[in-house]
Design an enzyme around this catalytic site. Structure first.
Site, short mmCIF file in Angstrom:
data_model
loop_
_atom_site.label_atom_id
_atom_site.label_comp_id
_atom_site.label_asym_id
_atom_site.label_seq_id
_atom_site.Cartn_x
_atom_site.Cartn_y
_atom_site.Cartn_z
N ILE A 118 -7.38 5.99 -28.34
CA ILE A 118 -8.03 6.60 -29.49
C ILE A 118 -7.68 8.09 -29.62
CG2 ILE A 118 -10.19 7.16 -28.29
CD1 ILE A 118 -11.66 6.29 -30.87
N ARG A 144 -0.13 9.11 -13.95
CA ARG A 144 -0.10 10.45 -14.53
C ARG A 144 1.13 11.19 -14.00
NH1 ARG A 144 -5.95 13.48 -15.03
NH2 ARG A 144 -7.29 11.62 -15.06
N ASP A 199 -1.61 2.17 -27.67
CA ASP A 199 -1.19 1.59 -26.40
C ASP A 199 0.00 0.64 -26.53
OD1 ASP A 199 -3.07 2.92 -24.93
OD2 ASP A 199 -4.41 1.22 -24.64
N LYS A 238 0.18 4.19 -0.04
CA LYS A 238 -0.33 5.30 0.77
C LYS A 238 -0.15 5.05 2.26
CE LYS A 238 -3.67 6.84 -2.69
NZ LYS A 238 -5.09 7.14 -3.00
N ASP A 292 0.86 -1.18 0.00
CA ASP A 292 0.00 0.00 0.00
C ASP A 292 0.90 1.24 0.00
OD1 ASP A 292 -1.83 2.01 0.29
OD2 ASP A 292 -2.76 1.20 2.12
N HIS A 303 -7.01 8.19 -23.62
CA HIS A 303 -6.98 6.78 -24.02
C HIS A 303 -6.38 6.68 -25.42
CE1 HIS A 303 -8.82 4.68 -20.70
NE2 HIS A 303 -9.79 5.58 -20.64
#
Length: 381
Positions: free
Chosen positions: A138, A95, A167, A72, A70, A136
């Protein structure tokens, strides 16, 4: 001098990889490294990825081991850094900024292990106006021009190529190339680095040949009118009598000659060199293919140089005689799946284990990597 290798070895045997669990191109890149023999430890979070996919069937986690951490929790980042200290490569697909906020970003990891190759997999890249936004496949292939050139109809919408072009081709494969190149540098110079693998960059790079043709006047900047995008009657897909399809790629003169002969339209062969007659040629080819079934046409072209192949479904592909002969697909635990690729004459990649279940390998990794901070815990239901 000969060296004996076991079937369990791949060319990356001895390379240690930490994968921070994610979805899509990051896990696939790590799977490829694992297929080639790397010891890939996937750091799963308690509760899983939240996709609802049965972990036992998630083939992108084959040949890996899994631990639960974990990030976090108070001791989570320190545990990952203990793994990083012993690793050659780290792969993450968060990200931009997320890994840093969790305490496992490049600065922290390279401080702990200066030889580490830190591989970052994102759609937009680590910087630029779109970097912090969601996306994504596309969308990534849309802005690079790749999506816009795919499809048979210049007046209709582009054809969506699943998520293979962005991808996996523009993303996963470029990340693998990047981390292996950086690993070579690290082993030569003792210096690690960050690899920023953005799907938009890789996908744009894939279109290099098309850009060259465009610059040379050999490609129109619209789909369905070019040699390789369905605009050519002898490079396309045609329906058969039973609703199946045949793929035709008879580009070269000698292959085209075989194609029209076996198809039974030799009288129309000269239309190849007359663009005004291409509609006539296309109609004739389509009419002929609709006169027989896919199986019948497959038999007609079998063993020829006409460059014609049946269009198979995912479930049909493993049974194709050529793929059977090459063992392109393998079955493990009742699941047919693509075998490791590419192939190596001395150190072949193998399917050693099925998908790693979250946390199932904690004890083994703690022992093998000498990371006692790893704690065995049950994954959340």
């Amino acid at each position: 001098m000969s060296t004996t290798h076991t079937a369990r070895n791949g060319p990356l045997t001895g390379v240690r990889v930490v994968e921070l669990a994610g979805i899509g191109p990051g896990p696939f890149a790590a799977m490829l490294l694992a297929d080639l023999g790397a010891d890939v430890v996937r750091v799963d979070r308690p509760g899983g990825a939240g996709l609802g996919v049965d972990p036992a069937r998630d083939l992108t986690n084959r040949n890996k081991r899994s631990v639960l951490v974990d990030l976090k929790a108070e001791d989570g980042p320190a545990t990952v850094l203990d793994l990083v200290e012993r690793a050659d490569i780290l792969v993450e697909g968060y990200r931009p900024g997320v890994a840093e906020r969790l305490g496992v970003g490049p600065e922290a990891c390279l401080a702990r292990n200066p030889r580490l190759v830190y591989g970052r997999m994102t759609g937009w890249g680590q910087d630029g106006p779109l970097a912090p936004t969601a996306g994504h496949d596309i969308g990534y292939i849309a802005i690079t021009g790749a999506l816009g050139m795919i499809g048979p109809d210049p007046d209709g919408p582009p054809t969506i190529p699943a998520n293979l072009v962005g991808d996996y081709a523009g993303g996963s494969l470029y990340l693998v190339i990047g981390v292996l190149a950086a690993l070579q540098h690290a082993r030569t110079h003792g210096e690690g680095q960050v690899v920023d693998a953005a799907i938009v960059d890789g996908t744009a790079h894939l279109t290099t040949m098309i850009h060259a043709m465009l610059a040379a006047g050999g490609w129109q900047d619209r789909r369905g009118v070019n040699l390789l995008d369905g605009g050519c009657p002898f490079y396309g897909v045609y329906e058969t009598a039973d609703g199946g399809h045949m793929a035709v790629g008879a580009l070269e003169e000698r292959f085209y000659a075989d194609f029209v002969r076996l198809l039974g339209i030799e009288d129309l062969a000269p239309a190849r060199r007359d663009l005004d007659r291409w509609p006539e040629l296309r109609t004739a080819v389509a009419d002929r293919f609709r006169s027989r079934t896919r199986e019948e046409w497959t038999a007609v072209f079998d063993g020829s140089d006409a460059c014609v192949a049946p269009v198979l479904s995912l479930r049909e592909a493993p049974s194709h005689p050529h793929l059977l002969a090459r063992a392109t697909f393998e079955e493990r635990d009742g699941i047919a799946q693509p075998a490791p690729a590419p192939r190596f004459s001395v150190t072949p990649g193998t399917l050693r284990t099925g998908p790693a279940l979250p946390g199932a390998d904690t004890a083994g990794v703690a022992r093998d990597w000498a990371v006692p901070a790893l704690k065995i815990q049950e994954p959340e239901a």
